[in-house]
Design an enzyme around this catalytic site. Structure first.
Site, mmCIF file in Angstrom:
data_model
loop_
_atom_site.group_PDB
_atom_site.id
_atom_site.type_symbol
_atom_site.label_atom_id
_atom_site.label_comp_id
_atom_site.label_asym_id
_atom_site.label_seq_id
_atom_site.Cartn_x
_atom_site.Cartn_y
_atom_site.Cartn_z
ATOM 1 C CG ASN A 1 9.432 -12.675 -47.463
ATOM 2 O OD1 ASN A 1 9.361 -11.972 -48.473
ATOM 3 N ND2 ASN A 1 10.578 -13.028 -46.939
ATOM 4 C CB THR B 1 8.412 -40.981 -59.211
ATOM 5 O OG1 THR B 1 8.870 -41.813 -60.264
ATOM 6 C CG2 THR B 1 7.258 -41.652 -58.472
ATOM 7 C CD GLN C 1 5.238 -15.481 -46.256
ATOM 8 O OE1 GLN C 1 4.341 -15.523 -45.420
ATOM 9 N NE2 GLN C 1 6.380 -16.134 -46.097
ATOM 10 C CB CYS D 1 22.766 -16.309 -42.280
ATOM 11 S SG CYS D 1 21.944 -16.191 -40.699
ATOM 12 N N GLY E 1 8.248 -23.210 -53.248
ATOM 13 C CA GLY E 1 8.188 -21.843 -53.764
ATOM 14 C C GLY E 1 9.448 -21.463 -54.523
ATOM 15 C CB THR E 2 13.038 -22.047 -53.789
ATOM 16 O OG1 THR E 2 12.919 -21.489 -52.476
ATOM 17 C CG2 THR E 2 14.373 -21.653 -54.384
ATOM 18 C CB SER F 1 5.551 -22.625 -50.734
ATOM 19 O OG SER F 1 6.233 -23.466 -49.814
ATOM 20 N N GLY F 2 3.806 -25.319 -50.017
ATOM 21 C CA GLY F 2 2.995 -26.055 -49.049
ATOM 22 C C GLY F 2 3.258 -25.713 -47.592
ATOM 23 C CG HIS F 3 7.348 -24.842 -45.977
ATOM 24 N ND1 HIS F 3 7.977 -24.022 -45.070
ATOM 25 C CD2 HIS F 3 7.876 -24.530 -47.176
ATOM 26 C CE1 HIS F 3 8.854 -23.259 -45.710
ATOM 27 N NE2 HIS F 3 8.811 -23.555 -46.988
HETATM 28 C C1 LIG Z 1 9.108 -19.137 -48.112
HETATM 29 C C2 LIG Z 1 9.060 -18.304 -49.348
HETATM 30 C C3 LIG Z 1 9.591 -18.770 -50.560
HETATM 31 C C4 LIG Z 1 10.288 -20.093 -50.676
HETATM 32 O O1 LIG Z 1 9.411 -21.176 -50.629
HETATM 33 P P1 LIG Z 1 10.001 -22.637 -50.311
HETATM 34 O O2 LIG Z 1 8.835 -23.549 -50.463
HETATM 35 O O3 LIG Z 1 10.558 -22.589 -48.927
HETATM 36 O O4 LIG Z 1 11.060 -22.906 -51.342
HETATM 37 C C5 LIG Z 1 9.483 -17.960 -51.671
HETATM 38 N N1 LIG Z 1 8.900 -16.755 -51.596
HETATM 39 C C6 LIG Z 1 8.373 -16.275 -50.459
HETATM 40 C C7 LIG Z 1 7.712 -14.944 -50.460
HETATM 41 C C8 LIG Z 1 8.458 -17.025 -49.291
HETATM 42 O O5 LIG Z 1 7.957 -16.527 -48.157
#
Ligand SMILES: *Cc1c(COP(=O)(O)O)cnc(C)c1O
Length: 378
Positions: free
Chosen positions: A150, A236, A178, A323, A73-74, A198-200
């Site tokens: 988020n 890759t 989110q 933080c 996501g970043t 984002s995947g995680h």
């Molecule tokens: C977690 C999050 C991100 C960052 O995604 P990553 O895959 O961890 O880099 C960006 N935006 C929102 C709203 C998020 O909750």
């Protein structure tokens, strides 16, 4: 009694789905060929990437060739904000409650000669479309507003905001990290130009994401090198992670009813907390919020201590804060929605997933009530 850890921080990250994990391990040691080579093994891997791309596309009603894999996501947020080309315009509009992936990218853009307007939100965290109308100019190149927050879960009127951006010649990007899977997102219906995922956050791997880029969007390449991701983002491919994102999206498309299960757990939790604990407010909007988000502010409580005591009671929850050089600052989101002073230090977020149970919720409510009472009596 419960004798395991209870994970209620699914907005921070999620457990990788076991089915997905089982499916992807072969890409490390069996189907490990470089997808760009020409022999049979490579074609198999390339097909797996193509399938993942179309699974992501299907979930959001995009075309496959509008999905570009990134490291998360970043990266997707950085790409959209830093690389958009719109007639040399140098004004960006975003909101005060964006994720730091957007806020700090915008700060960097300011340092490199752009003007950035950070829109206010109301007490529930909504951006008023009128406010966007008032701040947008002919020099605005891009408007970036998150689909859902988020920390407090508030869902923005994205389609309406996008329309205002287009009317004024600006591109519209949304961080949907989110929101994806929890809301029905249709990039064509909303007419979005770019969207980050984002995947995680959806039971896929960490370090994988995607940027939806509508065909007509003018965007500079992010990484130069080989021809991967249509040369826009070379290197890759992270095959196992890409497949995990594809499978996560497939599962979300197939199991929409899971969201109802999560919503019911969340509603039950919120009702229990509000009825059992005094002087506690739900932050964000009651209805237009993500199905898995329960965020509160407790009066006269320091939530950093609350979090530590919950941790001791085997419960993982989160303070909506970042933080900064060792010290914990109050959340920019809670500041932006403007809660009364007695609530400002007491914000806490619980976010649920399909893996949580009612038993876990009951235990959490009783521990939470007990700890808040103890802290207030000190
Ligand atoms: C977690 C999050 C991100 C960052 O995604 P990553 O895959 O961890 O880099 C960006 N935006 C929102 C709203 C998020 O909750």
């Amino acid at each position: 009694m419960i004798n395991k850890r209870i994970y209620l921080d699914n907005a921070a990250t999620t457990k990788v789905d076991d089915d997905i994990l089982n499916e992807i391990t072969k890409y490390f040691n069996i189907e490990y060929a470089n997808p760009s080579s020409i022999y049979k093994e490579s074609r198999t891997v390339q097909n797996a990437i193509d399938k993942a791309r179309s699974s992501v596309a299907k979930l959001i009603n995009a075309n496959s060739d509008e999905i570009y894999f990134t490291s998360g996501g970043t990266e997707s947020d950085n790409w959209a904000i830093q690389c958009v080309k719109n007639k040399n315009k140098k004004h960006i509009i975003t909101s005060k409650i964006e994720h730091h992936a957007i806020l700090n990218t915008c700060k960097y853009m300011q340092e490199s000669g752009h003007n950035v307007t950070y829109l206010d939100v109301d007490k529930n965290g909504f951006i008023n479309p009128q406010t966007l109308e008032e701040n947008i100019t002919k020099n605005t190149s891009i408007v970036s507003i998150m689909t859902a927050n988020n920390e407090i879960g508030t869902i923005q009127p994205i389609k309406q905001l996008c329309e205002i951006a287009h009317k004024n010649g600006a591109y519209f990007h949304t961080d949907a990290v989110q929101a994806i899977g929890k809301l029905d997102i249709d990039v064509k219906d909303s007419n979005l130009d770019m969207m980050s995922i984002s995947g995680h956050k959806i039971h896929g791997l960490k370090g994988i994401g995607a940027l939806y880029i509508k065909k007509s969007t003018q965007l500079k390449n992010l990484i130069y090198g080989g021809s991967q991701e249509s040369t826009k983002r070379a290197g890759t491919e992270n095959v196992a992670a890409i497949v995990s994102l594809g499978l996560a999206c497939e599962k979300l498309t197939a199991n929409k009813d899971e969201q109802n299960y999560i919503r019911n757990l969340r509603d039950y939790f919120v009702n229990q907390v509000l009825s059992k604990i005094d002087d506690c407010i739900l932050t964000g909007d009651k209805d237009k919020r993500l199905v898995n988000n329960a965020s509160f502010c407790f009066a006269n409580i320091d939530s950093k201590i609350l979090i530590i005591l919950l941790d001791k009671a085997c419960i993982c929850a989160s303070v909506g804060s970042a933080c900064t050089s060792g010290s914990i600052e109050n959340s920019h989101v809670i500041k932006a929605i403007g809660v009364d002073d007695k609530y400002i230090n007491g914000n806490i977020r619980f976010t649920f997933s399909k893996y949580n149970t009612k038993e876990e919720i009951d235990y959490t409510v009783s521990k939470l009530a007990e700890i808040v009472k103890k802290l207030r009596n000190n």
